[in-house]
Write a protein that holds these residues in place. Structure first.
Motif, mmCIF file in Angstrom:
data_model
loop_
_atom_site.group_PDB
_atom_site.id
_atom_site.type_symbol
_atom_site.label_atom_id
_atom_site.label_comp_id
_atom_site.label_asym_id
_atom_site.label_seq_id
_atom_site.Cartn_x
_atom_site.Cartn_y
_atom_site.Cartn_z
ATOM 1 N N TRP A 100 0.690 -1.260 -0.018
ATOM 2 C CA TRP A 100 -0.053 -0.058 -0.145
ATOM 3 C C TRP A 100 0.851 1.240 0.139
ATOM 4 O O TRP A 100 1.958 1.296 0.484
ATOM 5 N N VAL A 101 0.442 2.353 -0.809
ATOM 6 C CA VAL A 101 1.150 3.445 -0.765
ATOM 7 C C VAL A 101 0.581 4.195 0.536
ATOM 8 O O VAL A 101 1.555 5.359 0.760
ATOM 9 N N ASP A 102 -0.729 4.061 0.871
ATOM 10 C CA ASP A 102 -1.083 5.032 1.922
ATOM 11 C C ASP A 102 -1.991 4.029 2.718
ATOM 12 O O ASP A 102 -2.563 3.126 1.969
ATOM 13 N N GLU A 103 -2.171 3.969 4.034
ATOM 14 C CA GLU A 103 -3.227 3.376 4.824
ATOM 15 C C GLU A 103 -3.516 4.182 5.704
ATOM 16 O O GLU A 103 -2.646 4.905 6.616
ATOM 17 N N ARG A 104 -4.942 4.122 6.379
ATOM 18 C CA ARG A 104 -5.396 4.632 7.492
ATOM 19 C C ARG A 104 -5.192 3.763 8.828
ATOM 20 O O ARG A 104 -5.364 2.640 8.460
ATOM 21 N N VAL A 105 -4.710 4.069 9.747
ATOM 22 C CA VAL A 105 -4.476 3.336 11.006
ATOM 23 C C VAL A 105 -5.683 3.049 11.641
ATOM 24 O O VAL A 105 -6.311 3.708 12.820
ATOM 25 N N VAL A 106 -6.645 2.054 11.243
ATOM 26 C CA VAL A 106 -7.828 1.595 11.529
ATOM 27 C C VAL A 106 -7.720 0.255 11.448
ATOM 28 O O VAL A 106 -6.927 -0.491 10.793
ATOM 29 N N PRO A 107 -8.539 -0.708 12.059
ATOM 30 C CA PRO A 107 -8.785 -2.232 11.901
ATOM 31 C C PRO A 107 -8.787 -2.381 10.381
ATOM 32 O O PRO A 107 -9.522 -1.809 9.795
ATOM 33 N N LYS A 108 -8.182 -3.643 9.996
ATOM 34 C CA LYS A 108 -8.549 -4.026 8.742
ATOM 35 C C LYS A 108 -9.943 -4.269 8.063
ATOM 36 O O LYS A 108 -9.979 -4.038 6.798
ATOM 37 N N ASP A 109 -10.934 -4.551 8.941
ATOM 38 C CA ASP A 109 -12.293 -4.441 8.600
ATOM 39 C C ASP A 109 -13.127 -3.249 8.735
ATOM 40 O O ASP A 109 -14.245 -3.241 8.349
ATOM 41 N N HIS A 110 -12.378 -1.954 9.027
ATOM 42 C CA HIS A 110 -13.224 -0.857 8.946
ATOM 43 C C HIS A 110 -13.378 -0.333 7.599
ATOM 44 O O HIS A 110 -12.501 -0.607 6.823
ATOM 45 N N VAL A 111 -14.240 0.609 7.724
ATOM 46 C CA VAL A 111 -14.960 1.042 6.486
ATOM 47 C C VAL A 111 -13.918 1.869 5.920
ATOM 48 O O VAL A 111 -13.727 2.207 4.616
ATOM 49 N N ASP A 112 -12.842 2.718 6.508
ATOM 50 C CA ASP A 112 -12.029 3.556 6.099
ATOM 51 C C ASP A 112 -10.563 2.971 5.693
ATOM 52 O O ASP A 112 -9.516 3.424 5.206
ATOM 53 N N SER A 113 -10.667 1.648 5.941
ATOM 54 C CA SER A 113 -9.332 0.704 5.742
ATOM 55 C C SER A 113 -9.268 0.491 3.858
ATOM 56 O O SER A 113 -10.063 0.032 3.373
ATOM 57 N N ASN A 114 -8.050 1.001 3.494
ATOM 58 C CA ASN A 114 -7.704 0.660 2.044
ATOM 59 C C ASN A 114 -7.424 -0.969 2.095
ATOM 60 O O ASN A 114 -7.722 -1.295 0.852
ATOM 61 N N TYR A 115 -6.994 -1.508 3.174
ATOM 62 C CA TYR A 115 -6.827 -2.924 3.084
ATOM 63 C C TYR A 115 -8.327 -3.571 2.685
ATOM 64 O O TYR A 115 -8.391 -4.458 1.790
ATOM 65 N N LYS A 116 -9.313 -3.248 3.296
ATOM 66 C CA LYS A 116 -10.524 -3.825 3.505
ATOM 67 C C LYS A 116 -11.008 -3.463 1.892
ATOM 68 O O LYS A 116 -11.877 -4.457 1.231
ATOM 69 N N TRP A 128 11.651 5.810 4.360
ATOM 70 C CA TRP A 128 10.941 4.960 3.378
ATOM 71 C C TRP A 128 9.614 5.089 3.670
ATOM 72 O O TRP A 128 8.865 5.204 2.437
ATOM 73 N N VAL A 129 9.060 5.078 4.960
ATOM 74 C CA VAL A 129 7.492 5.076 5.443
ATOM 75 C C VAL A 129 7.682 6.078 6.451
ATOM 76 O O VAL A 129 8.279 6.301 7.498
ATOM 77 N N THR A 130 6.435 6.876 6.537
ATOM 78 C CA THR A 130 6.463 7.703 7.346
ATOM 79 C C THR A 130 4.845 7.826 7.928
ATOM 80 O O THR A 130 4.128 7.124 7.310
ATOM 81 N N HIS A 131 4.406 8.655 8.697
ATOM 82 C CA HIS A 131 3.064 8.747 9.306
ATOM 83 C C HIS A 131 2.669 10.302 9.131
ATOM 84 O O HIS A 131 3.563 11.219 9.222
ATOM 85 N N ILE A 132 1.494 10.492 9.464
ATOM 86 C CA ILE A 132 0.772 11.975 9.288
ATOM 87 C C ILE A 132 -0.406 11.868 10.304
ATOM 88 O O ILE A 132 -1.221 11.020 10.212
ATOM 89 N N MET A 133 -0.327 12.724 11.267
ATOM 90 C CA MET A 133 -1.166 12.743 12.411
ATOM 91 C C MET A 133 -2.074 13.771 12.082
ATOM 92 O O MET A 133 -3.339 13.815 12.412
ATOM 93 N N ASP A 134 -1.773 14.870 11.339
ATOM 94 C CA ASP A 134 -2.447 16.136 11.034
ATOM 95 C C ASP A 134 -3.052 16.100 9.808
ATOM 96 O O ASP A 134 -3.243 16.989 9.224
ATOM 97 N N SER A 135 -3.537 14.968 9.255
ATOM 98 C CA SER A 135 -4.095 14.650 8.035
ATOM 99 C C SER A 135 -5.436 15.623 7.767
ATOM 100 O O SER A 135 -6.019 15.461 8.615
ATOM 101 N N PRO A 136 -5.405 16.539 6.493
ATOM 102 C CA PRO A 136 -6.663 17.159 6.270
ATOM 103 C C PRO A 136 -7.913 16.161 6.131
ATOM 104 O O PRO A 136 -9.023 16.439 6.004
ATOM 105 N N LYS A 137 -7.489 14.886 5.717
ATOM 106 C CA LYS A 137 -8.348 13.855 5.575
ATOM 107 C C LYS A 137 -8.318 12.761 6.792
ATOM 108 O O LYS A 137 -7.483 11.641 6.212
ATOM 109 N N PRO A 138 -8.752 12.944 7.951
ATOM 110 C CA PRO A 138 -8.591 11.623 8.870
ATOM 111 C C PRO A 138 -9.119 10.272 8.456
ATOM 112 O O PRO A 138 -9.871 10.227 7.591
ATOM 113 N N PRO A 139 -8.950 9.444 9.116
ATOM 114 C CA PRO A 139 -8.041 9.269 10.203
ATOM 115 C C PRO A 139 -6.531 9.236 9.915
ATOM 116 O O PRO A 139 -6.239 9.368 8.869
#
Length: 194
Positions: free
Chosen positions: A80-96, A182-193
């Motif tokens: 994944w190029v990006d993913e939200r830190v939510v459970p894998k079965d969450h509606v906002d998960s790119n994995y799901k 190589w990989v970083t995180h963003i906490m104040d994303s304009p598009k949460p979570p």
């Protein structure tokens, strides 16, 4: 990233336009299958990076004949190029999104689908994902770009959000200046979570 010099790489760009989203889906399936075959034959693996949004639906043709039967799915490694830190079965998960729309319909080995560790903090998940990538470089699954020192994937499928963000990189955000991790995180994303 490529190993080519910037002027040479710029000359390789092609702009393709399509009349409908269906035409895009057909062309993308054909192109992806061709690249998959090429890299599976050359390196024994095909590394593809996905984003969220409408991309997964656009890839739907890969789960249909002739691709379902002809693509060497056992050679695929999915990132994944990006993913939200939510459970894998969450509606906002790119994995799901990817599992529901494509991955559950094709026989890619589950241990070759590299989701983030959603039990960690955003910072921890980013560090963990970077560790996974570094191990895959050591094992030869991922190639390294000699030009950038970052991993090189066979195909990166990116989408752009309506606000201009790409891969959780938002216009004007200080994270755009990151050039070591190589990989970083963003906490104040304009598009949460996060």
């Amino acid at each position: 990233a490529t190993d080519a010099a910037a002027p040479a790489a710029a000359s390789k760009w092609n702009l393709l336009t399509f009349d409908t989203e269906g035409d895009v889906a057909v062309s993308l399936a054909k192109y992806t299958a061709e690249l998959s075959g090429k890299f599976a034959a050359e390196r024994g693996a095909f590394t593809v990076v996905l984003s969220g949004g409408t991309l997964i639906d656009t890839l739907r043709k890969l789960a249909e004949p002739p691709y379902l039967e002809t693509v060497q799915w056992s050679k695929w490694h999915v990132f994944w190029v990006d993913e939200r830190v939510v459970p894998k079965d969450h509606v906002d998960s790119n994995y799901k999104l990817a599992v529901d729309g494509l991955l559950s319909k094709v026989p890619i080995p589950t241990d070759q689908v590299y989701a983030i560790n959603d039990t960690l903090s955003a910072e921890g998940a980013a560090a963990d994902y970077e560790t996974v990538l570094k191990q895959l470089v050591k094992s030869g699954v991922l190639a390294m770009s000699t030009a950038t020192g970052f991993p090189r994937f066979d195909l990166m499928l990116l989408g752009m959000g309506p606000d201009g963000h790409l891969a959780s990189l938002f216009p004007g955000h200080p994270l755009l200046n990151e050039n070591q991790k190589w990989v970083t995180h963003i906490m104040d994303s304009p598009k949460p979570p996060p």
